[in-house]
Design an enzyme around this catalytic site. Structure first.
Site, PDB file in Angstrom:
ATOM      1  N   ASP A 102      44.026  19.640 -16.349  1.00  0.00           N
ATOM      2  CA  ASP A 102      45.413  19.138 -16.341  1.00  0.00           C
ATOM      3  C   ASP A 102      45.484  17.827 -17.115  1.00  0.00           C
ATOM      4  O   ASP A 102      44.992  16.797 -16.669  1.00  0.00           O
ATOM      5  CB  ASP A 102      45.862  18.891 -14.893  1.00  0.00           C
ATOM      6  CG  ASP A 102      47.322  18.459 -14.832  1.00  0.00           C
ATOM      7  OD1 ASP A 102      48.204  19.340 -14.801  1.00  0.00           O
ATOM      8  OD2 ASP A 102      47.582  17.232 -14.835  1.00  0.00           O
TER       9      ASP A 102
ATOM     10  N   TYR B 201      48.889  10.835 -21.278  1.00  0.00           N
ATOM     11  CA  TYR B 201      47.566  10.343 -20.879  1.00  0.00           C
ATOM     12  C   TYR B 201      46.751   9.874 -22.084  1.00  0.00           C
ATOM     13  O   TYR B 201      45.724   9.218 -21.915  1.00  0.00           O
ATOM     14  CB  TYR B 201      46.760  11.408 -20.114  1.00  0.00           C
ATOM     15  CG  TYR B 201      47.402  11.931 -18.844  1.00  0.00           C
ATOM     16  CD1 TYR B 201      48.539  11.324 -18.294  1.00  0.00           C
ATOM     17  CD2 TYR B 201      46.886  13.034 -18.190  1.00  0.00           C
ATOM     18  CE1 TYR B 201      49.130  11.823 -17.142  1.00  0.00           C
ATOM     19  CE2 TYR B 201      47.471  13.527 -17.021  1.00  0.00           C
ATOM     20  CZ  TYR B 201      48.589  12.925 -16.515  1.00  0.00           C
ATOM     21  OH  TYR B 201      49.169  13.415 -15.371  1.00  0.00           O
TER      22      TYR B 201
ATOM     23  N   LYS C 273      51.744  18.202 -20.603  1.00  0.00           N
ATOM     24  CA  LYS C 273      53.101  17.857 -20.146  1.00  0.00           C
ATOM     25  C   LYS C 273      53.841  17.091 -21.231  1.00  0.00           C
ATOM     26  O   LYS C 273      53.232  16.269 -21.937  1.00  0.00           O
ATOM     27  CB  LYS C 273      53.035  16.989 -18.875  1.00  0.00           C
ATOM     28  CG  LYS C 273      52.062  17.486 -17.832  1.00  0.00           C
ATOM     29  CD  LYS C 273      52.086  16.675 -16.553  1.00  0.00           C
ATOM     30  CE  LYS C 273      50.898  17.011 -15.682  1.00  0.00           C
ATOM     31  NZ  LYS C 273      49.664  16.282 -16.010  1.00  0.00           N
TER      32      LYS C 273
ATOM     33  N   HIS D 258      57.348  16.535 -17.821  1.00  0.00           N
ATOM     34  CA  HIS D 258      56.587  15.620 -16.963  1.00  0.00           C
ATOM     35  C   HIS D 258      57.458  14.974 -15.878  1.00  0.00           C
ATOM     36  O   HIS D 258      57.060  14.885 -14.726  1.00  0.00           O
ATOM     37  CB  HIS D 258      55.917  14.546 -17.836  1.00  0.00           C
ATOM     38  CG  HIS D 258      54.695  13.943 -17.242  1.00  0.00           C
ATOM     39  ND1 HIS D 258      53.666  13.459 -18.003  1.00  0.00           N
ATOM     40  CD2 HIS D 258      54.332  13.731 -15.954  1.00  0.00           C
ATOM     41  CE1 HIS D 258      52.718  12.988 -17.202  1.00  0.00           C
ATOM     42  NE2 HIS D 258      53.101  13.134 -15.953  1.00  0.00           N
TER      43      HIS D 258
ATOM     44  N   LEU E 271      44.578  13.565  -3.311  1.00  0.00           N
ATOM     45  CA  LEU E 271      43.792  12.733  -2.378  1.00  0.00           C
ATOM     46  C   LEU E 271      44.494  11.392  -2.136  1.00  0.00           C
ATOM     47  O   LEU E 271      43.872  10.457  -1.629  1.00  0.00           O
ATOM     48  CB  LEU E 271      42.393  12.479  -2.965  1.00  0.00           C
ATOM     49  CG  LEU E 271      41.577  13.740  -3.273  1.00  0.00           C
ATOM     50  CD1 LEU E 271      40.286  13.381  -4.017  1.00  0.00           C
ATOM     51  CD2 LEU E 271      41.266  14.509  -1.990  1.00  0.00           C
TER      52      LEU E 271
ATOM     53  N   ILE F 287      44.792  19.315  -8.235  1.00  0.00           N
ATOM     54  CA  ILE F 287      44.141  18.868  -9.476  1.00  0.00           C
ATOM     55  C   ILE F 287      43.486  17.497  -9.260  1.00  0.00           C
ATOM     56  O   ILE F 287      43.846  16.519  -9.914  1.00  0.00           O
ATOM     57  CB  ILE F 287      45.162  18.839 -10.634  1.00  0.00           C
ATOM     58  CG1 ILE F 287      46.499  18.189 -10.183  1.00  0.00           C
ATOM     59  CG2 ILE F 287      45.402  20.229 -11.186  1.00  0.00           C
ATOM     60  CD1 ILE F 287      47.488  17.956 -11.323  1.00  0.00           C
TER      61      ILE F 287
ATOM     62  N   SER G 147      38.216  12.942 -10.756  1.00  0.00           N
ATOM     63  CA  SER G 147      37.091  12.047 -10.475  1.00  0.00           C
ATOM     64  C   SER G 147      36.228  11.958 -11.717  1.00  0.00           C
ATOM     65  O   SER G 147      36.068  12.943 -12.438  1.00  0.00           O
ATOM     66  CB  SER G 147      36.248  12.568  -9.308  1.00  0.00           C
ATOM     67  OG  SER G 147      35.127  11.725  -9.144  1.00  0.00           O
ATOM     68  N   VAL G 148      35.684  10.768 -11.940  1.00  0.00           N
ATOM     69  CA  VAL G 148      34.688  10.627 -13.003  1.00  0.00           C
ATOM     70  C   VAL G 148      33.303  10.421 -12.395  1.00  0.00           C
ATOM     71  O   VAL G 148      32.374  10.036 -13.089  1.00  0.00           O
ATOM     72  CB  VAL G 148      35.036   9.471 -13.970  1.00  0.00           C
ATOM     73  CG1 VAL G 148      36.245   9.830 -14.806  1.00  0.00           C
ATOM     74  CG2 VAL G 148      35.274   8.163 -13.221  1.00  0.00           C
TER      75      VAL G 148
ATOM     76  N   ARG H 207      31.256  13.611  -6.844  1.00  0.00           N
ATOM     77  CA  ARG H 207      32.599  13.932  -6.322  1.00  0.00           C
ATOM     78  C   ARG H 207      33.215  15.108  -7.070  1.00  0.00           C
ATOM     79  O   ARG H 207      33.941  15.912  -6.475  1.00  0.00           O
ATOM     80  CB  ARG H 207      33.511  12.715  -6.458  1.00  0.00           C
ATOM     81  CG  ARG H 207      33.124  11.567  -5.549  1.00  0.00           C
ATOM     82  CD  ARG H 207      33.982  10.372  -5.901  1.00  0.00           C
ATOM     83  NE  ARG H 207      33.822   9.278  -4.972  1.00  0.00           N
ATOM     84  CZ  ARG H 207      34.395   8.093  -5.135  1.00  0.00           C
ATOM     85  NH1 ARG H 207      35.167   7.864  -6.195  1.00  0.00           N
ATOM     86  NH2 ARG H 207      34.217   7.134  -4.250  1.00  0.00           N
TER      87      ARG H 207
ATOM     88  N   ASN I 243      34.447  18.182  -4.838  1.00  0.00           N
ATOM     89  CA  ASN I 243      35.858  18.590  -4.762  1.00  0.00           C
ATOM     90  C   ASN I 243      36.054  20.090  -5.011  1.00  0.00           C
ATOM     91  O   ASN I 243      37.147  20.612  -4.792  1.00  0.00           O
ATOM     92  CB  ASN I 243      36.706  17.764  -5.729  1.00  0.00           C
ATOM     93  CG  ASN I 243      36.773  16.296  -5.315  1.00  0.00           C
ATOM     94  OD1 ASN I 243      36.424  15.945  -4.192  1.00  0.00           O
ATOM     95  ND2 ASN I 243      37.198  15.431  -6.228  1.00  0.00           N
TER      96      ASN I 243
END
Ligand SMILES: NC(=O)c1ccc[n+]([C@@H]2O[C@H](COP(=O)([O-])OP(=O)(O)OC[C@H]3O[C@@H](n4cnc5c(N)ncnc54)[C@H](OP(=O)(O)O)[C@@H]3O)[C@@H](O)[C@H]2O)c1
Length: 275
Positions: free
Chosen positions: A46, A51, A76, A109, A191, A230, A233-234, A238, A242
């Site tokens: 996503d 972004y 988007k 968006h 989250l 969606i 995390s980097v 995690r 997830n």
């Protein structure tokens, strides 16, 4: 590798119920992050024009060795690209940055209700879908009155509405509307951005009970409601954690505990006046 089920959208297109969100991943880190997520088993990415990292997503798609139809890609429309011609041009620019000839899902968006252009923009989205440049079209941050206007003034029901949704903001009214009208619910910031929600003692208690982490318990709650999620995390552990959420079935009592967490907190802007 975890098996992520698909949700069937109202035009028959299938979307993996868990995707990898790339908001706030720096452009020069995005290709690595997305490659790692695909390696971990994600098959749904996503992104958004806003972004600034569509090129990185495209790079990872080229590098990953998967075929185009194995990965579901969403982007988007940016807030400053509303309008019929603008929206079509803006998607063409996204496709160029992504290195793709189509996306799987294209979303408006934000509705920007005060500028009153989303109906015109949606008509461009209908053209985009009929030209095959997006396999499905949908919206994001639309409220019930915005969805009502699309229903009254256009002929395509959005496949999906991507909205802020987590235990603090369960969006019961919008979810009921979506159910009634065949619109899938996709949760952004599932989250609640990973902060205080995950240290709430009720979530921590449920995590201990089910032998999972707080984030996994929250994601399990989403899946049980039927939401598409969606998480971003980097952090490699995690990213994998997830996806490892399909072995939890929350009891009715534990679902009731989640209902106590609702407090209306938004972690992002209010769609009524954003953009
Ligand atoms: N349509 C819209 O208007 C809109 C708005 C916002 C977001 N989105 C989409 O939704 C996606 C997700 O939203 P989001 O990034 O705002 O919030 P989120 O996914 O709820 O939370 C992300 C935060 O939680 C942390 N985190 C992730 N997994 C965790 C775990 N297992 N345990 C503990 N902490 C964890 C991450 O940290 P690390 O990265 O440091 O691990 C990050 O700080 C975005 O990437 C974007 O694709 C859409």
């Amino acid at each position: 590798m975890s098996h992520v089920p698909n949700i069937r959208l109202n035009n028959g297109v299938e979307i993996p119920q868990i995707g990898y969100g790339v908001f706030q991943i720096e452009p020069d880190r995005t290709a690595d992050a997305v490659r790692d997520a695909l390696e971990a088993g994600y098959r749904h990415i996503d992104t958004a024009q806003g972004y600034g990292n569509e090129e990185g997503v495209g790079q990872a798609l080229r590098d990953c060795g998967l075929s185009r139809d194995e990965v579901f890609v969403t982007t988007k429309l940016n807030n400053d690209r509303h309008g019929y011609d603008e929206a079509i041009t803006a998607l063409d620019e996204s496709l160029q940055r992504l290195g793709l000839d189509h996306v799987d899902l294209f979303l408006i968006h934000w509705p920007r209700p005060k500028s009153d252009r989303f109906v015109e923009t949606w008509k461009a989205f209908e053209k985009i879908a009929s030209d095959g440049k997006a396999r499905a079209i949908g919206v994001s941050n639309f409220r019930v009155p915005d969805l009502d206007r699309l229903a009254a003034e256009t002929s395509t029901v959005p496949a999906l509405n991507q909205i802020e949704l987590h235990p603090w903001l369960p969006q019961d009214e919008l979810r009921a509307y979506h159910r009634e009208h065949g619109i899938a619910t996709e949760a952004w910031s599932p989250l609640a951005k990973g902060g205080d929600l995950l240290s709430d003692e009720r979530i921590v208690g449920l995590a201990e009970k089910y032998g999972k982490t707080p984030a996994q318990i929250v994601l399990a709650w989403h899946l049980q409601l039927g939401n598409i999620v969606i998480p971003k995390s980097v952090t490699p552990t995690r990213v994998r954690e997830n996806l490892d959420v399909f072995d939890v079935e929350l009891s009715d009592d534990d679902l009731a505990t989640f209902a106590e967490l609702e407090n209306g907190t938004r972690t992002g802007p209010d769609p009524s006046n954003f953009g």
